[in-house]
Design an enzyme around this catalytic site. Structure first.
Site, PDB file in Angstrom:
ATOM      1  N   CYS A 149      40.632  57.909 -79.592  1.00 31.75           N
ATOM      2  CA  CYS A 149      40.890  59.177 -78.881  1.00 31.75           C
ATOM      3  C   CYS A 149      40.787  60.397 -79.843  1.00 31.75           C
ATOM      4  CB  CYS A 149      42.018  59.043 -78.205  1.00 31.75           C
ATOM      5  SG  CYS A 149      43.388  58.263 -79.033  1.00 31.75           S
TER       6      CYS A 149
HETATM    7  N1  LIG Z   1      45.547  54.722 -74.419  1.00 29.69           N
HETATM    8  C1  LIG Z   1      44.804  55.656 -74.742  1.00 29.69           C
HETATM    9  O1  LIG Z   1      44.768  57.002 -74.762  1.00 29.69           O
HETATM   10  C2  LIG Z   1      43.832  54.996 -75.781  1.00 29.69           C
HETATM   11  C3  LIG Z   1      43.587  53.748 -76.255  1.00 29.69           C
HETATM   12  N2  LIG Z   1      42.600  53.162 -76.649  1.00 29.69           N
HETATM   13  C4  LIG Z   1      42.542  51.815 -77.401  1.00 29.69           C
HETATM   14  O2  LIG Z   1      42.282  51.020 -76.032  1.00 29.69           O
HETATM   15  C5  LIG Z   1      42.717  49.821 -75.919  1.00 29.69           C
HETATM   16  C6  LIG Z   1      43.655  49.555 -74.828  1.00 29.69           C
HETATM   17  O3  LIG Z   1      44.737  50.632 -75.106  1.00 29.69           O
HETATM   18  P1  LIG Z   1      45.681  50.906 -73.966  1.00 29.69           P
HETATM   19  O4  LIG Z   1      45.096  50.817 -72.391  1.00 29.69           O
HETATM   20  O5  LIG Z   1      46.504  52.194 -73.970  1.00 29.69           O
HETATM   21  O6  LIG Z   1      46.941  49.814 -73.954  1.00 29.69           O
HETATM   22  P2  LIG Z   1      47.922  49.090 -72.941  1.00 29.69           P
HETATM   23  O7  LIG Z   1      48.925  48.716 -74.170  1.00 29.69           O
HETATM   24  O8  LIG Z   1      48.230  50.159 -71.997  1.00 29.69           O
HETATM   25  O9  LIG Z   1      47.234  48.015 -72.462  1.00 29.69           O
HETATM   26  C7  LIG Z   1      46.739  46.928 -73.303  1.00 29.69           C
HETATM   27  C8  LIG Z   1      46.093  45.676 -72.224  1.00 29.69           C
HETATM   28  O10 LIG Z   1      45.428  44.542 -73.023  1.00 29.69           O
HETATM   29  C9  LIG Z   1      46.060  43.397 -72.509  1.00 29.69           C
HETATM   30  N3  LIG Z   1      46.485  42.450 -73.799  1.00 29.69           N
HETATM   31  C10 LIG Z   1      47.451  42.558 -74.534  1.00 29.69           C
HETATM   32  N4  LIG Z   1      47.499  41.577 -75.172  1.00 29.69           N
HETATM   33  C11 LIG Z   1      46.527  40.941 -75.214  1.00 29.69           C
HETATM   34  C12 LIG Z   1      45.693  39.718 -75.697  1.00 29.69           C
HETATM   35  N5  LIG Z   1      46.368  39.186 -76.829  1.00 29.69           N
HETATM   36  N6  LIG Z   1      44.747  39.355 -75.330  1.00 29.69           N
HETATM   37  C13 LIG Z   1      44.018  39.972 -74.295  1.00 29.69           C
HETATM   38  N7  LIG Z   1      44.625  40.956 -73.587  1.00 29.69           N
HETATM   39  C14 LIG Z   1      45.880  41.638 -74.093  1.00 29.69           C
HETATM   40  C15 LIG Z   1      47.254  43.640 -71.831  1.00 29.69           C
HETATM   41  O11 LIG Z   1      47.436  42.971 -70.667  1.00 29.69           O
HETATM   42  P3  LIG Z   1      48.783  42.383 -69.837  1.00 29.69           P
HETATM   43  O12 LIG Z   1      49.840  43.613 -70.282  1.00 29.69           O
HETATM   44  O13 LIG Z   1      48.601  42.395 -68.541  1.00 29.69           O
HETATM   45  O14 LIG Z   1      49.139  41.065 -70.278  1.00 29.69           O
HETATM   46  C16 LIG Z   1      47.030  45.286 -70.963  1.00 29.69           C
HETATM   47  O15 LIG Z   1      45.882  45.118 -69.954  1.00 29.69           O
HETATM   48  C17 LIG Z   1      43.677  49.757 -77.338  1.00 29.69           C
HETATM   49  O16 LIG Z   1      42.932  49.201 -78.412  1.00 29.69           O
HETATM   50  C18 LIG Z   1      43.897  51.321 -77.601  1.00 29.69           C
HETATM   51  O17 LIG Z   1      44.017  51.438 -79.093  1.00 29.69           O
HETATM   52  C19 LIG Z   1      41.739  54.060 -77.352  1.00 29.69           C
HETATM   53  C20 LIG Z   1      41.462  55.389 -76.778  1.00 29.69           C
HETATM   54  C21 LIG Z   1      42.525  55.702 -76.281  1.00 29.69           C
HETATM   55  C1  LIG Z   2      50.000  58.717 -78.981  1.00 30.67           C
HETATM   56  C2  LIG Z   2      49.525  57.544 -79.450  1.00 30.67           C
HETATM   57  O1  LIG Z   2      50.145  56.444 -80.097  1.00 30.67           O
HETATM   58  N1  LIG Z   2      48.435  57.352 -79.829  1.00 30.67           N
HETATM   59  C3  LIG Z   2      47.525  55.935 -80.503  1.00 30.67           C
HETATM   60  C4  LIG Z   2      46.225  56.137 -80.445  1.00 30.67           C
HETATM   61  C5  LIG Z   2      45.647  55.136 -79.755  1.00 30.67           C
HETATM   62  C6  LIG Z   2      44.298  54.623 -79.938  1.00 30.67           C
HETATM   63  O2  LIG Z   2      43.349  55.374 -79.552  1.00 30.67           O
HETATM   64  O3  LIG Z   2      44.172  53.796 -81.029  1.00 30.67           O
HETATM   65  P1  LIG Z   2      42.877  53.029 -81.402  1.00 30.67           P
HETATM   66  O4  LIG Z   2      42.514  53.291 -82.754  1.00 30.67           O
HETATM   67  O5  LIG Z   2      43.443  51.436 -81.210  1.00 30.67           O
HETATM   68  O6  LIG Z   2      41.958  53.130 -80.327  1.00 30.67           O
HETATM   69  C7  LIG Z   2      47.904  56.173 -82.060  1.00 30.67           C
HETATM   70  O7  LIG Z   2      48.209  57.171 -82.578  1.00 30.67           O
HETATM   71  O8  LIG Z   2      47.889  55.050 -82.440  1.00 30.67           O
END
Ligand SMILES: NC(=O)C1=CN([C@@H]2O[C@H](COP(=O)(O)OP(=O)(O)OC[C@H]3O[C@@H](n4cnc5c(N)ncnc54)[C@H](OP(=O)(O)O)[C@@H]3O)[C@@H](O)[C@H]2O)C=CC1
Ligand SMILES: CC(=O)N[C@@H](CCC(=O)OP(=O)(O)O)C(=O)O
Length: 344
Positions: A149
């Protein structure tokens, strides 16, 4: 096209679900959780009631490959490294929202993520999905590494400066701020309400995991690129990222026409909106796939200030993932993404 979401219960996954519910081509055939299988998604997320009653399924790659052609992985770092090779062997296309496949060199991933990297050949096959600058490669890619992000907001702002060589590459400073949904759905000591409400926190100073993917892309655009100063802050909003970037201009004539440069650079980019004489706020893109950019030149210091905002869950995650899938499938990249931002 039949699509599965692994990590559908996370903030990125739930946003993907919101987008795909109205997508004319990508149809959700199954949703997967790590720890909550068997539960109806709307039991955990009541806002989905009347839209989706599907139950969360276990992550069984054989079963997924029988019902889906494309998989979105919205899982924590390290999970895609395990699942993606299995999905690719069965011929499925993968869009990975995690950082696992963003870096080209395994040792760079291992240094910044402090965990084992995917195999080197798979890292080479993955295409870094910064859509506006990678359309052709994304159009052919079967493994798309969706950018981080902060990296998305930073790179869209930095691209014209670096590609045109109008700044002193040693002077790029990025001051970035994110809403709390960027940290995912699990609360922790930093994101707990009394800690972050009415407050502001700097974190991961000099060690944020988005530094290497940003520097990798800057070097691709300009071989004179240097390590950047990159500071991330948590702020008490739910969605949104704001990046404020500073750099010393080395081409003053170009710097004086900075807005024109951004307008030309993003002439064909439906999701990048360039401001004239004003600077954007995160709220102005909330819930949309837009990246809004404003830029100005300070004659007094010779420095440029560029501000870029995105919704971290949209252009910073699920929105860009759908944009990339659209490009891969030969659809108009705006398909299913034409939202007016939620304002106020
Ligand atoms: N939040 C953001 O703004 C952004 C996030 N990302 C990236 O996207 C990815 C998801 O982020 P986000 O949605 O925020 O994370 P969350 O912590 O909100 O959700 C994580 C998800 O992954 C699942 N999960 C956890 N552990 C495992 C595992 N061992 N195997 C399979 N599935 C698993 C969880 O399932 P359950 O809990 O149901 O078991 C849940 O559905 C991350 O890599 C993050 O860095 C990238 C850009 C922006
Ligand atoms: C506010 C906050 O904690 N933000 C996360 C960004 C999540 C993300 O995009 O991390 P990935 O590199 O796994 O996609 C961080 O700074 O690590």
């Amino acid at each position: 096209m039949k699509t599965a979401i692994i990590g559908a219960t996370g903030y990125g996954g739930i946003e993907l679900l919101r987008l795909l519910m109205h997508h004319p081509v990508l149809k959700v055939s199954s949703i997967h959780s790590f720890s909550q299988t068997g539960e109806a998604i709307c039991a955990q997320y009541p806002h989905l009631q009347s839209f989706m009653h599907a139950s969360l399924q276990e992550i069984n790659i054989d079963a997924i490959s029988e019902t889906s052609e494309l998989v979105f992985l919205a899982t924590p770092p390290g999970v895609s490294r395990e699942l993606t090779p299995q999905l690719r062997r069965r011929g499925l296309k993968v869009v990975d929202l995690s950082g696992d496949f963003r870096m080209k060199e395994p040792e760079v991933y291992e240094k910044w993520y402090k965990r084992p990297a995917p195999a080197a050949d798979q890292l080479q096959q993955a295409v870094y999905g910064l859509t506006e600058w990678k359309r052709e490669e994304v159009g052919r890619a079967d493994l798309i590494a969706n950018p981080g992000c902060y990296a998305t907001a930073t790179l869209l702002a930095a691209a014209p400066l670096m590609r045109e060589g109008i700044i002193d590459e040693r002077t790029l400073i990025v001051d970035a701020k994110s809403g709390v949904s960027g940290a995912g759905k699990s609360p922790n000591a930093m994101t707990h309400f009394p800690e972050i409400h009415d407050n502001l926190k700097i974190y991961k100073v000099h060690e944020h995991q988005h530094v290497p993917e940003i520097e990798q892309m800057l070097l691709e655009w300009n071989t004179a690129a240097k390590p950047i100063t990159f500071s991330t802050h948590l702020i008490p909003i739910t969605r949104g990222i704001m990046v404020t970037m500073y750099a010393q201009a080395k081409d003053e004539a170009a710097a004086r026409k900075i807005t024109e440069l951004y307008k030309q650079s993003y002439d064909d980019a439906a999701f990048v909106r360039v401001r004239e004489g004003t600077y954007p706020s995160p709220k102005e893109v909330c819930g949309s796939n837009f990246c809004d950019i404003g830029a100005g030149y300070d004659e007094r210091t010779g420095r440029l200030t560029v501000v870029s905002v995105i919704d971290n869950l949209m252009k910073g995650a699920a929105g860009q993932a759908v944009q990339n899938a659209n490009v891969r499938l030969g659809l108009d990249e705006q398909t299913g993404l034409q939202f007016v931002p939620l304002y106020p």
